[in-house]
Design a protein around this motif. Structure first.
Motif, mmCIF file in Angstrom:
data_model
loop_
_atom_site.group_PDB
_atom_site.id
_atom_site.type_symbol
_atom_site.label_atom_id
_atom_site.label_comp_id
_atom_site.label_asym_id
_atom_site.label_seq_id
_atom_site.Cartn_x
_atom_site.Cartn_y
_atom_site.Cartn_z
ATOM 1 N N LEU A 28 0.787 -1.231 0.000
ATOM 2 C CA LEU A 28 0.000 0.000 0.000
ATOM 3 C C LEU A 28 0.819 1.281 0.000
ATOM 4 O O LEU A 28 0.348 2.307 -0.475
ATOM 5 C CB LEU A 28 -0.929 0.038 1.222
ATOM 6 N N VAL A 29 2.039 1.249 0.571
ATOM 7 C CA VAL A 29 2.754 2.504 0.784
ATOM 8 C C VAL A 29 3.404 2.999 -0.497
ATOM 9 O O VAL A 29 3.603 2.251 -1.454
ATOM 10 C CB VAL A 29 3.804 2.378 1.902
ATOM 11 N N ASN A 30 3.766 4.299 -0.491
ATOM 12 C CA ASN A 30 4.329 4.870 -1.704
ATOM 13 C C ASN A 30 5.840 4.644 -1.783
ATOM 14 O O ASN A 30 6.461 4.221 -0.812
ATOM 15 C CB ASN A 30 3.931 6.344 -1.841
ATOM 16 N N PRO A 31 6.456 4.928 -2.924
ATOM 17 C CA PRO A 31 7.852 4.548 -3.139
ATOM 18 C C PRO A 31 8.889 5.256 -2.264
ATOM 19 O O PRO A 31 10.044 4.840 -2.248
ATOM 20 C CB PRO A 31 8.074 4.896 -4.623
ATOM 21 N N THR A 32 8.495 6.311 -1.527
ATOM 22 C CA THR A 32 9.462 6.974 -0.663
ATOM 23 C C THR A 32 9.515 6.368 0.739
ATOM 24 O O THR A 32 10.375 6.739 1.536
ATOM 25 C CB THR A 32 9.142 8.473 -0.529
ATOM 26 N N GLN A 33 8.592 5.466 1.037
ATOM 27 C CA GLN A 33 8.532 4.888 2.374
ATOM 28 C C GLN A 33 9.528 3.737 2.499
ATOM 29 O O GLN A 33 9.854 3.054 1.529
ATOM 30 C CB GLN A 33 7.097 4.415 2.655
ATOM 31 N N SER A 34 10.011 3.490 3.724
ATOM 32 C CA SER A 34 11.127 2.568 3.948
ATOM 33 C C SER A 34 10.833 1.145 3.480
ATOM 34 O O SER A 34 11.726 0.475 2.948
ATOM 35 C CB SER A 34 11.503 2.539 5.435
ATOM 36 N N SER A 35 9.618 0.654 3.648
ATOM 37 C CA SER A 35 9.344 -0.729 3.262
ATOM 38 C C SER A 35 9.408 -0.906 1.754
ATOM 39 O O SER A 35 9.855 -1.946 1.260
ATOM 40 C CB SER A 35 7.990 -1.208 3.810
ATOM 41 N N HIS A 36 8.991 0.114 0.989
ATOM 42 C CA HIS A 36 9.141 0.008 -0.463
ATOM 43 C C HIS A 36 10.607 0.109 -0.866
ATOM 44 O O HIS A 36 11.074 -0.658 -1.724
ATOM 45 C CB HIS A 36 8.350 1.082 -1.200
ATOM 46 N N MET A 37 11.328 1.024 -0.277
ATOM 47 C CA MET A 37 12.729 1.190 -0.633
ATOM 48 C C MET A 37 13.528 -0.078 -0.351
ATOM 49 O O MET A 37 14.386 -0.491 -1.145
ATOM 50 C CB MET A 37 13.311 2.391 0.119
ATOM 51 N N MET A 38 13.237 -0.718 0.750
ATOM 52 C CA MET A 38 13.948 -1.959 1.069
ATOM 53 C C MET A 38 13.404 -3.154 0.270
ATOM 54 O O MET A 38 14.097 -4.137 0.068
ATOM 55 C CB MET A 38 13.867 -2.239 2.559
ATOM 56 N N ALA A 39 12.157 -3.045 -0.209
ATOM 57 C CA ALA A 39 11.667 -4.063 -1.141
ATOM 58 C C ALA A 39 12.448 -4.005 -2.447
ATOM 59 O O ALA A 39 12.713 -5.036 -3.079
ATOM 60 C CB ALA A 39 10.172 -3.866 -1.404
ATOM 61 N N GLU A 40 12.824 -2.805 -2.859
ATOM 62 C CA GLU A 40 13.661 -2.660 -4.054
ATOM 63 C C GLU A 40 15.024 -3.320 -3.835
ATOM 64 O O GLU A 40 15.574 -3.978 -4.727
ATOM 65 C CB GLU A 40 13.831 -1.184 -4.402
ATOM 66 N N ALA A 41 15.589 -3.147 -2.624
ATOM 67 C CA ALA A 41 16.860 -3.794 -2.303
ATOM 68 C C ALA A 41 16.694 -5.315 -2.237
ATOM 69 O O ALA A 41 17.577 -6.068 -2.659
ATOM 70 C CB ALA A 41 17.395 -3.253 -0.979
ATOM 71 N N PHE A 42 15.539 -5.770 -1.721
ATOM 72 C CA PHE A 42 15.211 -7.199 -1.688
ATOM 73 C C PHE A 42 15.184 -7.755 -3.110
ATOM 74 O O PHE A 42 15.760 -8.819 -3.389
ATOM 75 C CB PHE A 42 13.853 -7.373 -1.000
ATOM 76 N N LYS A 43 14.532 -7.036 -3.999
ATOM 77 C CA LYS A 43 14.459 -7.445 -5.405
ATOM 78 C C LYS A 43 15.859 -7.592 -5.997
ATOM 79 O O LYS A 43 16.171 -8.617 -6.628
ATOM 80 C CB LYS A 43 13.658 -6.397 -6.187
ATOM 81 N N GLU A 44 16.694 -6.606 -5.774
ATOM 82 C CA GLU A 44 18.043 -6.631 -6.344
ATOM 83 C C GLU A 44 18.844 -7.821 -5.809
ATOM 84 O O GLU A 44 19.524 -8.520 -6.576
ATOM 85 C CB GLU A 44 18.759 -5.318 -5.994
ATOM 86 N N GLN A 45 18.740 -8.060 -4.503
ATOM 87 C CA GLN A 45 19.491 -9.164 -3.899
ATOM 88 C C GLN A 45 19.006 -10.514 -4.401
ATOM 89 O O GLN A 45 19.810 -11.390 -4.751
ATOM 90 C CB GLN A 45 19.376 -9.104 -2.374
ATOM 91 N N VAL A 46 17.686 -10.698 -4.470
ATOM 92 C CA VAL A 46 17.122 -11.980 -4.905
ATOM 93 C C VAL A 46 17.480 -12.257 -6.361
ATOM 94 O O VAL A 46 17.892 -13.377 -6.716
ATOM 95 C CB VAL A 46 15.596 -11.988 -4.696
ATOM 96 N N GLU A 47 17.328 -11.250 -7.213
ATOM 97 C CA GLU A 47 17.618 -11.459 -8.632
ATOM 98 C C GLU A 47 19.098 -11.732 -8.859
ATOM 99 O O GLU A 47 19.472 -12.606 -9.664
ATOM 100 C CB GLU A 47 17.150 -10.247 -9.429
ATOM 101 N N GLU A 48 19.949 -11.018 -8.154
ATOM 102 C CA GLU A 48 21.392 -11.213 -8.336
ATOM 103 C C GLU A 48 21.837 -12.580 -7.824
ATOM 104 O O GLU A 48 22.569 -13.309 -8.515
ATOM 105 C CB GLU A 48 22.157 -10.111 -7.605
ATOM 106 N N GLU A 49 21.396 -12.942 -6.613
ATOM 107 C CA GLU A 49 21.866 -14.188 -6.020
ATOM 108 C C GLU A 49 21.268 -15.422 -6.693
ATOM 109 O O GLU A 49 21.841 -16.513 -6.624
ATOM 110 C CB GLU A 49 21.586 -14.201 -4.523
ATOM 111 N N SER A 50 20.122 -15.255 -7.346
ATOM 112 C CA SER A 50 19.518 -16.393 -8.056
ATOM 113 C C SER A 50 19.971 -16.456 -9.505
ATOM 114 O O SER A 50 19.513 -17.322 -10.266
ATOM 115 C CB SER A 50 17.992 -16.306 -7.999
ATOM 116 N N GLY A 51 20.845 -15.550 -9.901
ATOM 117 C CA GLY A 51 21.283 -15.521 -11.293
ATOM 118 C C GLY A 51 20.150 -15.240 -12.253
ATOM 119 O O GLY A 51 20.174 -15.692 -13.409
ATOM 120 N N GLY A 52 19.155 -14.493 -11.796
ATOM 121 C CA GLY A 52 18.015 -14.159 -12.644
ATOM 122 C C GLY A 52 16.941 -15.225 -12.708
ATOM 123 O O GLY A 52 15.920 -15.033 -13.389
#
Length: 327
Positions: A28-52
């Motif tokens: 629900l929250v907008n992109p400036t809120q901490s949970s969204h910002m860290m979801a973006e970091a979660f995305k980057e970590q998952v995609e990188e460590e899984s080799g896509g």
């Protein structure tokens, strides 16, 4: 209680040629809120460590679902894979989560972290598997404070009769009614307009959410009642999680734990920054003393008794033991 809805999102597929799986996160929250910002970091970590092999798509600001409850239902059904709700909405899926909605459980964040990240909190998350939800970790929504357009709040008498929006939790509605407010739940996505139009006089929120959702523009007062510590939870469809191989499950759990630590730290930083900006914009902020908070605690005693009877004394004893150990 298991609540099911239909969804236009459709069910995800696995790319048969590459084996790639897509994880869609709606919140629900907008992109400036901490949970969204860290979801973006979660995305980057998952995609990188899984080799896509694991691909993450994030849908913020209620773009897929207007409420936490509907997003959780969609995860439960497998119409999306993940969501990051405020914990209060989980009580409709496992009533034991109601215990964490009670007011004045925790003295500070460190005490809350100890309880949530320890055996008590993990047992609650594990119970969600019975309704096809995998609870990965808790994050931070933070201590919640009363805001309104009528007057500063120091005691329960100051909010008597005010029309107050609560989270989708019967516990929250019960204790605010016990405080003397005229309380009812309402979808978060429509809060700004309802406050602006006077449908509600008051609400309650943590600092960062108040700022990132611009709610300070339509509320005049914020009182530091700190009446509830509200976590968020990183949730995944359990069937989807179980369909992954062990390496991918480990990648997700590692990324979730990183999310937990980094999101809490960022939330604390945002609280300091955003509070000052809201004050500069004209929000009137007042402290509430320990003695004044005691009046709220006293009003809430019948609510504690109601839910002790509903949930059973053993759950309360386990929570009290976990809090004592954290002190």
């Amino acid at each position: 209680m298991m609540v099911l809805i239909s969804s236009a999102c459709g069910r995800p597929g696995t790319d048969e040629e590459s084996g790639q799986k897509t994880i869609r996160i709606a919140h629900l929250v907008n992109p400036t809120q901490s949970s969204h910002m860290m979801a973006e970091a979660f995305k980057e970590q998952v995609e990188e460590e899984s080799g896509g092999q694991l691909r993450v798509e994030i849908y913020p600001s209620g773009s897929l679902f207007p409420s936490d409850r509907e997003a959780i239902e969609a995860v439960q059904l497998g119409n999306i894979e993940m969501t990051i709700p405020a914990l209060a909405s989980l009580s409709g899926f496992d009533q034991n989560f109601m215990i964490l909605d009670l007011p004045y459980l925790f003295e500070n964040e460190a005490e809350a972290y100890s309880v949530l990240d320890g055996p008590f909190g993990q047992e609650l998350l594990d119970g969600l598997e019975e309704v096809n939800i995998k609870g990965l970790v808790y994050g931070e929504n933070g201590f919640r404070h009363i805001t309104n357009n009528i007057n500063p709040v120091y005691t329960p008498e100051d909010i008597e009769g005010q029309k107050m929006r609560t989270l989708e939790s019967p516990v929250h509605t019960d204790f605010f009614n016990a405080f003397g407010a005229n309380a009812s739940p309402f979808a978060f996505g429509e809060m700004y307009s309802s406050l602006q139009q006077g449908t509600y006089d008051a609400m309650e929120a943590p600092i960062a959410l108040m700022y990132t959702s611009n709610l300070y523009e339509v509320q005049e007062y914020m009182s530091f009642t700190s009446h509830v510590y509200m976590p968020i939870a990183l949730l995944m469809n359990n069937d989807f999680f179980e369909s992954l191989d062990e390496d991918h499950q480990e990648i997700l759990m590692d990324a979730a734990e990183t999310f937990r630590e980094d999101q809490r730290e960022l939330e604390q930083e945002q609280n300091v920054e955003y509070l000052e900006e809201m004050k500069e914009a004209g929000l009137q902020v007042n402290d509430v003393s320990d003695e004044e908070k005691q009046a709220f605690r006293d009003r809430a005693e019948p609510v504690y008794e109601k839910y002790r009877e509903m949930l059973g004394p053993e759950l309360f004893e386990d929570l009290e033991a976990a809090i004592e150990e954290a002190e």
